[in-house]
Scaffold this motif. Sequence first.
Motif, PDB file in Angstrom:
ATOM      1  N   VAL A 647       0.791  -1.186  -0.092  1.00 58.09           N
ATOM      2  CA  VAL A 647      -0.031  -0.061  -0.014  1.00 58.09           C
ATOM      3  C   VAL A 647       0.952   1.336   0.115  1.00 58.09           C
ATOM      4  N   ALA A 648       0.403   2.127  -0.799  1.00 56.10           N
ATOM      5  CA  ALA A 648       1.128   3.442  -1.031  1.00 56.10           C
ATOM      6  C   ALA A 648       0.282   4.776  -0.812  1.00 56.10           C
ATOM      7  N   VAL A 649       0.703   5.677  -0.326  1.00 52.25           N
ATOM      8  CA  VAL A 649       0.194   7.034  -0.509  1.00 52.25           C
ATOM      9  C   VAL A 649       1.137   8.230  -1.159  1.00 52.25           C
ATOM     10  N   VAL A 650       0.441   9.032  -1.617  1.00 55.44           N
ATOM     11  CA  VAL A 650       1.340  10.387  -1.996  1.00 55.44           C
ATOM     12  C   VAL A 650       0.481  11.673  -1.636  1.00 55.44           C
ATOM     13  N   LEU A 651       1.045  12.684  -1.317  1.00 52.94           N
ATOM     14  CA  LEU A 651       0.310  13.761  -0.886  1.00 52.94           C
ATOM     15  C   LEU A 651       1.038  15.075  -1.206  1.00 52.94           C
ATOM     16  N   ALA A 652       0.344  15.977  -1.741  1.00 55.22           N
ATOM     17  CA  ALA A 652       0.655  17.324  -2.250  1.00 55.22           C
ATOM     18  C   ALA A 652      -0.556  18.387  -1.967  1.00 55.22           C
ATOM     19  N   GLY A 653       0.193  19.852  -1.725  1.00 62.81           N
ATOM     20  CA  GLY A 653      -0.896  20.777  -1.687  1.00 62.81           C
ATOM     21  C   GLY A 653      -1.294  20.803  -0.148  1.00 62.81           C
ATOM     22  N   GLU A 654      -2.546  21.265   0.199  1.00 60.12           N
ATOM     23  CA  GLU A 654      -3.191  21.132   1.436  1.00 60.12           C
ATOM     24  C   GLU A 654      -3.730  20.059   1.772  1.00 60.12           C
ATOM     25  N   PHE A 655      -3.297  19.258   2.904  1.00 63.55           N
ATOM     26  CA  PHE A 655      -3.914  18.211   3.436  1.00 63.55           C
ATOM     27  C   PHE A 655      -5.262  18.722   4.423  1.00 63.55           C
ATOM     28  N   GLU A 656      -5.125  19.693   5.052  1.00 64.64           N
ATOM     29  CA  GLU A 656      -6.346  20.126   5.600  1.00 64.64           C
ATOM     30  C   GLU A 656      -6.603  21.514   4.960  1.00 64.64           C
ATOM     31  N   ARG A 657      -7.905  21.642   4.258  1.00 60.53           N
ATOM     32  CA  ARG A 657      -8.146  22.518   3.299  1.00 60.53           C
ATOM     33  C   ARG A 657      -8.593  24.055   4.003  1.00 60.53           C
ATOM     34  N   SER A 658      -8.105  25.113   3.225  1.00 61.55           N
ATOM     35  CA  SER A 658      -8.539  26.358   3.928  1.00 61.55           C
ATOM     36  C   SER A 658      -9.957  26.789   3.464  1.00 61.55           C
ATOM     37  N   GLY A 659     -10.303  27.537   4.276  1.00 56.50           N
ATOM     38  CA  GLY A 659     -11.844  27.919   4.076  1.00 56.50           C
ATOM     39  C   GLY A 659     -12.335  29.299   4.730  1.00 56.50           C
ATOM     40  N   TRP A 660     -13.641  29.579   5.023  1.00 54.40           N
ATOM     41  CA  TRP A 660     -13.927  30.306   5.963  1.00 54.40           C
ATOM     42  C   TRP A 660     -13.837  29.923   7.194  1.00 54.40           C
ATOM     43  N   TRP A 661     -13.475  28.870   7.545  1.00 54.33           N
ATOM     44  CA  TRP A 661     -12.883  28.502   9.035  1.00 54.33           C
ATOM     45  C   TRP A 661     -11.545  28.975   9.494  1.00 54.33           C
ATOM     46  N   GLY A 662     -10.887  29.392   8.257  1.00 57.85           N
ATOM     47  CA  GLY A 662      -9.503  29.893   8.432  1.00 57.85           C
ATOM     48  C   GLY A 662      -8.431  29.147   7.584  1.00 57.85           C
ATOM     49  N   SER A 663      -7.260  29.455   7.788  1.00 57.91           N
ATOM     50  CA  SER A 663      -6.157  28.763   6.946  1.00 57.91           C
ATOM     51  C   SER A 663      -5.937  27.480   6.962  1.00 57.91           C
ATOM     52  N   GLY A 664      -5.592  26.867   5.955  1.00 55.44           N
ATOM     53  CA  GLY A 664      -5.610  25.044   6.124  1.00 55.44           C
ATOM     54  C   GLY A 664      -4.007  24.719   6.614  1.00 55.44           C
ATOM     55  N   ARG A 665      -3.790  23.510   6.197  1.00 58.55           N
ATOM     56  CA  ARG A 665      -2.155  23.015   6.603  1.00 58.55           C
ATOM     57  C   ARG A 665      -1.745  22.297   5.465  1.00 58.55           C
ATOM     58  N   GLN A 666      -0.375  22.406   5.090  1.00 62.20           N
ATOM     59  CA  GLN A 666       0.232  21.943   4.017  1.00 62.20           C
ATOM     60  C   GLN A 666       0.634  20.564   4.279  1.00 62.20           C
ATOM     61  N   ALA A 667       0.413  19.741   3.405  1.00 62.59           N
ATOM     62  CA  ALA A 667       0.828  18.270   3.636  1.00 62.59           C
ATOM     63  C   ALA A 667       2.195  18.203   3.749  1.00 62.59           C
ATOM     64  N   SER A 668       2.747  17.231   4.755  1.00 59.06           N
ATOM     65  CA  SER A 668       4.141  17.127   5.047  1.00 59.06           C
ATOM     66  C   SER A 668       4.601  15.665   5.314  1.00 59.06           C
ATOM     67  N   TRP A 669       5.657  15.510   5.636  1.00 61.30           N
ATOM     68  CA  TRP A 669       6.313  14.217   5.863  1.00 61.30           C
ATOM     69  C   TRP A 669       5.597  13.508   6.800  1.00 61.30           C
ATOM     70  N   ALA A 670       5.257  14.305   7.906  1.00 60.55           N
ATOM     71  CA  ALA A 670       4.452  13.795   9.166  1.00 60.55           C
ATOM     72  C   ALA A 670       2.875  13.040   8.632  1.00 60.55           C
ATOM     73  N   ASP A 671       2.319  13.718   7.785  1.00 65.84           N
ATOM     74  CA  ASP A 671       1.069  13.063   7.200  1.00 65.84           C
ATOM     75  C   ASP A 671       1.242  11.548   6.595  1.00 65.84           C
ATOM     76  N   ALA A 672       2.538  11.525   5.795  1.00 59.33           N
ATOM     77  CA  ALA A 672       2.821  10.314   5.056  1.00 59.33           C
ATOM     78  C   ALA A 672       3.096   9.227   6.557  1.00 59.33           C
ATOM     79  N   VAL A 673       3.765   9.419   7.465  1.00 61.02           N
ATOM     80  CA  VAL A 673       4.050   8.595   8.525  1.00 61.02           C
ATOM     81  C   VAL A 673       2.925   8.433   9.009  1.00 61.02           C
ATOM     82  N   GLN A 674       1.859   9.331   9.373  1.00 61.18           N
ATOM     83  CA  GLN A 674       0.648   9.056  10.138  1.00 61.18           C
ATOM     84  C   GLN A 674      -0.218   8.118   9.256  1.00 61.18           C
ATOM     85  N   ALA A 675       0.030   8.152   7.843  1.00 60.22           N
ATOM     86  CA  ALA A 675      -0.707   7.289   7.223  1.00 60.22           C
ATOM     87  C   ALA A 675      -0.412   5.757   7.335  1.00 60.22           C
ATOM     88  N   ALA A 676       0.991   5.519   7.401  1.00 55.62           N
ATOM     89  CA  ALA A 676       1.473   4.265   7.916  1.00 55.62           C
ATOM     90  C   ALA A 676       0.916   3.854   9.205  1.00 55.62           C
TER      91      ALA A 676
END
Length: 851
Positions: A647-676
């Motif tokens: 099983v493999a994942v790839v991430l780019a851009g915002e992992f948590e999206r921006s919107g009226w609720w505020g700014s989002g969060r960019q995807a990072s190496w930590a999200d890839a580790v969390q997917a594992a």
Amino acid sequence: MKVPLSWLREYVDLPAATAHEVADRLTMAGLKLESITSYGHDVKNVVVGEVLEIEELAGFKKPIRHCKVEVGEATPREIVCGATNFVPGDRVPVVLPGGVLPGGFEVGARKTYGRMSEGMICSERELGLGDDHNGIMVLPAGTPIGTDVVELLGLRDDVIELEITPDIGYALSIRGVAREVATAFGVAFRDPADVDVPAEAEPSWPASIGDPTACDRFVLREVRGFDPAAQSPLWMRVRLSRSGMRPVSLAVDITNYLMLELGQPLHAFDRSKLTGEIVVRRARAGERLETLDHVVRELDPDDILITDESGPISMAGTMGGLETEISDGSTDIVIEAAHFSATGISRESRRHGLVSEASKRFERGVDRELPLVASWRAVSLLAELGGASVQPGVTHAEVEVTPARIAIPAGHPAAVAGLPYSKEVVVDRLEQVGCVVTDGDDPAVRSGGVDPTGVVTGGELAARLAVTGPDMITVMPPSWRPDLTDPNDLAEEVIRLEGYDRLPSVLPSAPAGAGLTEGQRLRRRVGRALAEGGYVEVLSYPFIGADDFDHLQLPADDARRRAMRLANPLSEDEPLMRTTLLPGLLKTLVRNVGRGFGDVALFETGAVYRPRENAPAVAPVLGVSRRPTAEELASIEAALPDQPLRVAVVLAGEFERSGWWGSGRQASWADAVQAARLVAAESGVELSISADQHEPWHPGRCAALYAGDTLVGHAGELHPRVVEAYGLPPRTAAMELELSRLESRMPGPVETPPVSPYPVATQDVALIVPDFTPVADVEAALRDGAGELLESVRLFDVYAGEQVGEGNKSLAYTMRFRAPGRTLTVEETTAARDAAVAMAADRVGAHLRGA
């Protein structure tokens, strides 16, 4: 296959059925309808006229003629026409004012070129009879004036077009479709092949079969004195056109007409261009042939050829040679009809990219009994329509073939369909197909032997299915059904003729104990967990190219560079089986980003293919006449690569999206580790994380994933060179983990942990450690030091700054304690916390912040 309804009616006593009703019956019998085309139903007011006078009109850029035409009315009609191929006294088709031609084209009286034109004299194309538009259609002399041309020429017709699948080659003929129609309507069928062929003792042109595996019947007949200028009759040209073939010349049209009618391809040779004995054989090394399409072809040793003393003169069953073709001056003709190997013609056709009407029929199986009949019909038509004289004698080279016999229980079709078919119904339906059915069981067939044709006759299946009924029958399929080779083929014939619509829609009962395996459940749980975590599943082709290894920055000795090469890849750019899931995922990510989707989180589950050490380079190719032995299966297994599931994942851009609720969060190496971690949690295995350097990840942002002491994967941020090579967004992260290794470490059936009814006690600790210290090592020390009372530990803050000193970082954890049978005291939780801090101090040099 395009089938004119009028042609069908010659061999079937159809009731007053429309083309749609005929097509419905054929569909119910298992043939696939493509379309129904109607001709001539909108044509009206077209009659036979006689040209009385022709006046040439001058002063125009092209010939214009003013004609007086007698059409059976009180006075002749005056018609302006631009064609010049008719003279006074000719009988021609005339559309009177108010008439309609095919396509809804209405004709009226109008003034043109200074004269009144009261109608129109028609060509064949204008009447929808063909593509000839070079001149007016001239009818035979003596055709009654004023006769309705629609009835005279049979303009009204319907053409049923069928898609012919490879298993019903007999339906590539009017004969085959007519037999199906007769069966469907329960009416009589008149076989066009049921003709009296004169017995001939003397050979025509000398011929022989040089390779019995290429051809088992070869027939030649000869005519002389053929008139090359003889025209094909209108009825033949119309039938050819409506069947999808272009009329060429009388000799060629006759061979095409009989191929459409009987299903037997024929070929005509110019007798004057033949030299010596004709031999059917395989090609020899270095032989070449210029075919009728003016292409010189390099012949393969497996090609089937018709040759004479000069060498190859035809690619058997596919295309004739240019040197012996019928020309405008050919008067002496040799007609060839044969039965060639279906597999041989199929391979030859595909090898040379030549798909002809003949090859389509031969590769599906042609009636072996037709060559004598079809060749006699051909020379008879050449004599009747072309003025030729049929020469006595016929060349008939033959290899003896024993007809196949199949023994089956009479109840086998009923067992397959789940419907009660009596023995009488089974026998009747098989006889309608053309089979010869006898009671009893041939011992040679029952023993599971192989008849001389090489077809497994199904005795083993017959014995196994004997429980379906005591009656056994032996079936000999007809010569026009070479596709009937085993009991299930015969069962299908009974079922389709009885009606697929009668089959009940009953779901099969699931056998007891069946269900998903633990591995299948794990894969489903992993997919759901990643989908709930914000990832989208993709499926990519399991093929990669050598460039992908370079793009991933893999070292020359990396095991992932050893890949299986496909013998026939879909694309020359990707001829290898993948050894990692990442190339397909990265290309999918690039495609999405290029289409405006910049925030992407993708995952894929699938096998990778890793060649084994010392494995055979090529797997053995086994026959299908018997079950492989254990040794043969082991040899195939030894040549196969290892196929672990990943099983493999790839991430780019915002992992948590921006919107009226505020700014989002960019995807990072930590999200890839969390997917594992999400994947591991579904398998009940706890991962340990440590820093690593492993391509294609960034050397400073790569985590190795361990289950115990077993390396199961890597996660982190991709190397900038990989990002550049694939054109990925900056800071793209990825994870790849081997599910097969996690599956092998699954603890088995999960037991629900007991839930303590007593309250939880929470303690927070902030530890200062060197900034190079892995978080996982700190967490492991806290768990080991806290003991059994620790329920969970969670990192909630990371800080680096002046307050903790240069080269250090602060890690803040929440520790939850709970006892199963009592309420913990403050002293107990404090002691457990202090023990955890002490263990962290001993292992990683941690100390409490502010202490």
